[in-house]
Design a protein around this motif. Structure first.
Motif, PDB file in Angstrom:
ATOM      1  N   ARG A  57      46.528  33.713  38.092  1.00 48.39           N
ATOM      2  CA  ARG A  57      45.384  33.708  38.857  1.00 48.39           C
ATOM      3  C   ARG A  57      44.425  34.722  37.892  1.00 48.39           C
ATOM      4  NH1 ARG A  57      47.506  36.662  44.071  1.00 48.39           N
ATOM      5  NH2 ARG A  57      48.760  37.734  42.181  1.00 48.39           N
ATOM      6  N   ASN A  58      43.335  34.708  38.396  1.00 51.10           N
ATOM      7  CA  ASN A  58      42.508  35.755  37.573  1.00 51.10           C
ATOM      8  C   ASN A  58      42.747  37.144  37.861  1.00 51.10           C
ATOM      9  OD1 ASN A  58      40.460  33.722  36.351  1.00 51.10           O
ATOM     10  ND2 ASN A  58      40.056  33.324  38.403  1.00 51.10           N
ATOM     11  N   ARG A  59      42.491  38.247  37.058  1.00 53.80           N
ATOM     12  CA  ARG A  59      42.736  39.522  37.279  1.00 53.80           C
ATOM     13  C   ARG A  59      42.116  40.292  38.777  1.00 53.80           C
ATOM     14  NH1 ARG A  59      41.830  38.406  31.962  1.00 53.80           N
ATOM     15  NH2 ARG A  59      43.696  39.078  30.622  1.00 53.80           N
ATOM     16  N   TYR A  60      41.058  39.841  38.914  1.00 57.78           N
ATOM     17  CA  TYR A  60      40.508  40.235  40.244  1.00 57.78           C
ATOM     18  C   TYR A  60      41.524  39.824  41.257  1.00 57.78           C
ATOM     19  CZ  TYR A  60      38.304  35.800  41.692  1.00 57.78           C
ATOM     20  OH  TYR A  60      38.012  34.768  42.018  1.00 57.78           O
ATOM     21  N   GLU A  61      42.105  38.598  41.343  1.00 56.64           N
ATOM     22  CA  GLU A  61      42.823  38.187  42.134  1.00 56.64           C
ATOM     23  C   GLU A  61      44.040  39.043  42.549  1.00 56.64           C
ATOM     24  OE1 GLU A  61      42.878  33.551  42.932  1.00 56.64           O
ATOM     25  OE2 GLU A  61      42.674  33.817  40.821  1.00 56.64           O
ATOM     26  N   LEU A  62      44.454  39.551  41.516  1.00 50.59           N
ATOM     27  CA  LEU A  62      45.777  40.392  41.520  1.00 50.59           C
ATOM     28  C   LEU A  62      45.438  41.703  41.847  1.00 50.59           C
ATOM     29  CD1 LEU A  62      46.758  38.202  39.231  1.00 50.59           C
ATOM     30  CD2 LEU A  62      47.902  40.086  38.271  1.00 50.59           C
ATOM     31  N   GLU A  63      44.390  42.285  41.427  1.00 45.25           N
ATOM     32  CA  GLU A  63      43.777  43.632  42.165  1.00 45.25           C
ATOM     33  C   GLU A  63      43.452  43.510  43.661  1.00 45.25           C
ATOM     34  OE1 GLU A  63      40.447  43.900  39.342  1.00 45.25           O
ATOM     35  OE2 GLU A  63      41.777  44.669  37.716  1.00 45.25           O
ATOM     36  N   GLU A  64      43.087  42.508  44.032  1.00 44.95           N
ATOM     37  CA  GLU A  64      42.817  42.159  45.514  1.00 44.95           C
ATOM     38  C   GLU A  64      43.975  41.938  46.402  1.00 44.95           C
ATOM     39  OE1 GLU A  64      39.551  39.448  45.600  1.00 44.95           O
ATOM     40  OE2 GLU A  64      38.107  40.839  44.726  1.00 44.95           O
ATOM     41  N   LYS A  65      44.598  41.069  45.874  1.00 44.80           N
ATOM     42  CA  LYS A  65      45.587  40.324  46.663  1.00 44.80           C
ATOM     43  C   LYS A  65      47.145  40.962  46.460  1.00 44.80           C
ATOM     44  CE  LYS A  65      43.006  36.269  47.522  1.00 44.80           C
ATOM     45  NZ  LYS A  65      42.622  34.914  47.403  1.00 44.80           N
ATOM     46  N   GLY A  66      47.309  41.442  45.471  1.00 47.91           N
ATOM     47  CA  GLY A  66      48.604  41.996  44.872  1.00 47.91           C
ATOM     48  C   GLY A  66      49.177  41.129  43.883  1.00 47.91           C
ATOM     49  N   GLN A  67      50.327  41.563  43.076  1.00 48.41           N
ATOM     50  CA  GLN A  67      50.998  41.129  42.210  1.00 48.41           C
ATOM     51  C   GLN A  67      52.497  41.070  42.333  1.00 48.41           C
ATOM     52  OE1 GLN A  67      50.014  43.362  38.618  1.00 48.41           O
ATOM     53  NE2 GLN A  67      51.135  42.161  37.319  1.00 48.41           N
ATOM     54  N   ILE A  68      53.216  40.066  41.732  1.00 50.68           N
ATOM     55  CA  ILE A  68      54.920  39.829  41.994  1.00 50.68           C
ATOM     56  C   ILE A  68      55.191  41.131  40.848  1.00 50.68           C
ATOM     57  CG2 ILE A  68      56.730  38.788  41.408  1.00 50.68           C
ATOM     58  CD1 ILE A  68      55.416  36.179  42.460  1.00 50.68           C
ATOM     59  N   LEU A  69      55.802  41.909  41.427  1.00 48.78           N
ATOM     60  CA  LEU A  69      56.482  43.015  40.807  1.00 48.78           C
ATOM     61  C   LEU A  69      57.240  42.479  39.404  1.00 48.78           C
ATOM     62  CD1 LEU A  69      56.438  46.103  40.674  1.00 48.78           C
ATOM     63  CD2 LEU A  69      58.485  46.095  41.642  1.00 48.78           C
ATOM     64  N   GLY A  70      56.728  42.846  38.334  1.00 44.31           N
ATOM     65  CA  GLY A  70      57.092  42.474  36.923  1.00 44.31           C
ATOM     66  C   GLY A  70      56.640  41.214  36.413  1.00 44.31           C
ATOM     67  N   SER A  71      55.715  40.750  37.039  1.00 49.12           N
ATOM     68  CA  SER A  71      54.929  39.404  36.359  1.00 49.12           C
ATOM     69  C   SER A  71      53.722  40.044  35.461  1.00 49.12           C
ATOM     70  CB  SER A  71      54.379  38.690  37.564  1.00 49.12           C
ATOM     71  OG  SER A  71      53.304  39.128  38.196  1.00 49.12           O
ATOM     72  N   HIS A  72      53.339  39.053  34.663  1.00 51.02           N
ATOM     73  CA  HIS A  72      52.562  39.056  33.821  1.00 51.02           C
ATOM     74  C   HIS A  72      51.034  38.306  33.840  1.00 51.02           C
ATOM     75  CE1 HIS A  72      55.258  41.713  31.630  1.00 51.02           C
ATOM     76  NE2 HIS A  72      56.109  40.643  31.879  1.00 51.02           N
ATOM     77  N   CYS A  73      49.893  38.882  33.893  1.00 49.63           N
ATOM     78  CA  CYS A  73      48.578  38.149  34.114  1.00 49.63           C
ATOM     79  C   CYS A  73      48.266  37.520  32.722  1.00 49.63           C
ATOM     80  CB  CYS A  73      47.574  39.054  34.860  1.00 49.63           C
ATOM     81  SG  CYS A  73      46.120  38.132  35.111  1.00 49.63           S
ATOM     82  N   VAL A  74      48.309  36.348  33.013  1.00 48.30           N
ATOM     83  CA  VAL A  74      47.606  35.515  31.767  1.00 48.30           C
ATOM     84  C   VAL A  74      46.784  34.370  32.426  1.00 48.30           C
ATOM     85  CG1 VAL A  74      48.012  33.890  29.731  1.00 48.30           C
ATOM     86  CG2 VAL A  74      49.839  35.783  30.282  1.00 48.30           C
ATOM     87  N   PRO A  75      45.626  34.540  32.918  1.00 51.43           N
ATOM     88  CA  PRO A  75      44.843  33.856  33.504  1.00 51.43           C
ATOM     89  C   PRO A  75      44.785  32.314  33.147  1.00 51.43           C
ATOM     90  CG  PRO A  75      43.513  35.909  33.341  1.00 51.43           C
ATOM     91  CD  PRO A  75      44.703  35.733  32.544  1.00 51.43           C
ATOM     92  N   GLY A 143      59.655  38.036  51.337  1.00 53.03           N
ATOM     93  CA  GLY A 143      60.032  39.600  51.125  1.00 53.03           C
ATOM     94  C   GLY A 143      60.385  39.742  49.630  1.00 53.03           C
ATOM     95  N   GLY A 144      59.951  39.228  48.819  1.00 53.38           N
ATOM     96  CA  GLY A 144      59.881  39.605  47.445  1.00 53.38           C
ATOM     97  C   GLY A 144      59.139  40.904  46.979  1.00 53.38           C
ATOM     98  N   PRO A 145      59.541  41.938  46.075  1.00 57.82           N
ATOM     99  CA  PRO A 145      58.627  42.588  46.045  1.00 57.82           C
ATOM    100  C   PRO A 145      57.474  42.652  45.421  1.00 57.82           C
ATOM    101  CG  PRO A 145      60.645  42.590  44.328  1.00 57.82           C
ATOM    102  CD  PRO A 145      60.608  41.657  45.390  1.00 57.82           C
ATOM    103  N   VAL A 146      56.293  43.153  45.736  1.00 55.64           N
ATOM    104  CA  VAL A 146      54.779  43.207  45.399  1.00 55.64           C
ATOM    105  C   VAL A 146      54.277  44.380  45.333  1.00 55.64           C
ATOM    106  CG1 VAL A 146      52.419  42.314  46.319  1.00 55.64           C
ATOM    107  CG2 VAL A 146      54.683  40.906  46.939  1.00 55.64           C
ATOM    108  N   LEU A 147      53.535  44.346  44.079  1.00 55.23           N
ATOM    109  CA  LEU A 147      52.606  45.497  43.816  1.00 55.23           C
ATOM    110  C   LEU A 147      51.216  45.373  44.330  1.00 55.23           C
ATOM    111  CD1 LEU A 147      52.467  48.129  42.031  1.00 55.23           C
ATOM    112  CD2 LEU A 147      51.797  46.857  40.262  1.00 55.23           C
ATOM    113  N   ASN A 148      50.953  46.273  45.218  1.00 54.26           N
ATOM    114  CA  ASN A 148      49.425  46.010  45.951  1.00 54.26           C
ATOM    115  C   ASN A 148      48.833  47.299  45.939  1.00 54.26           C
ATOM    116  OD1 ASN A 148      47.585  44.816  47.236  1.00 54.26           O
ATOM    117  ND2 ASN A 148      48.895  44.220  48.956  1.00 54.26           N
TER     118      ASN A 148
END
Length: 157
Positions: A57-75, A143-148
């Motif tokens: 996803r795009n970076r702003y999507e992670l910032e707005e909706k959260g991120q799977i803990l331990g994943s790496h953003c490569v749009p 219920g997976g860990p999410v960074l939000n």
């Protein structure tokens, strides 16, 4: 667009290149097509430390909706050029070592569409890729860990 009909904007040209590469490997961007095995929540959650997980996803999507803990953003729009980068440039831009062709990579997005296209693209480039078809929505539902909010790596420029 120039007088010869050539796209001059580099971002648009990258999108055109990705679309053409997907079509060359038989992936019609309007349909789902893949020959790779998907990965499900149960397997992903237990093997996560052994995998490189790309959130496309795009970076702003992670910032707005959260991120799977331990994943790496490569749009997704950067994926092809990212995988063509030198190892040190990739690490500087994305905050992790560039995966080798044999490194198991899992792609995910919000619902699975971009993840599928990203997985197909990586496979066409010779990478060991799988798709988390349920993607972020499935991860959260299980219920997976999410960074939000999500915190995609921000390179020092």
């Amino acid at each position: 667009m120039s007088s010869e009909g050539v796209v001059e904007n580099p971002k648009f040209q990258r999108l055109i290149n990705v679309r053409e590469r997907l079509q060359c490997i038989g992936c019609d961007p309007s349909r789902h097509f893949s020959t790779m095995a998907d990965i499900e929540y149960a397997e992903l959650s237990t093997t996560f430390p052994d995998l490189v997980v790309f959130d496309v996803r795009n970076r702003y999507e992670l910032e707005e909706k959260g991120q799977i803990l331990g994943s790496h953003c490569v749009p997704f729009v950067e994926l092809e050029s990212a995988m063509d980068m030198a190892e040190d440039a990739f690490e500087a831009k994305y905050g992790l070592k560039k995966p080798t062709k044999t490194t198991p990579i899992v792609t995910h997005c919000t619902k699975g569409g971009r993840a599928r296209k990203a997985g197909d693209l990586l496979k066409s480039m010779g990478y060991n890729a799988r798709v988390y078809a349920g993607s972020f929505n499935d991860w959260k539902a299980n219920g997976g860990p999410v960074l939000n909010p999500g915190k995609p790596f921000a390179p020092l420029n």
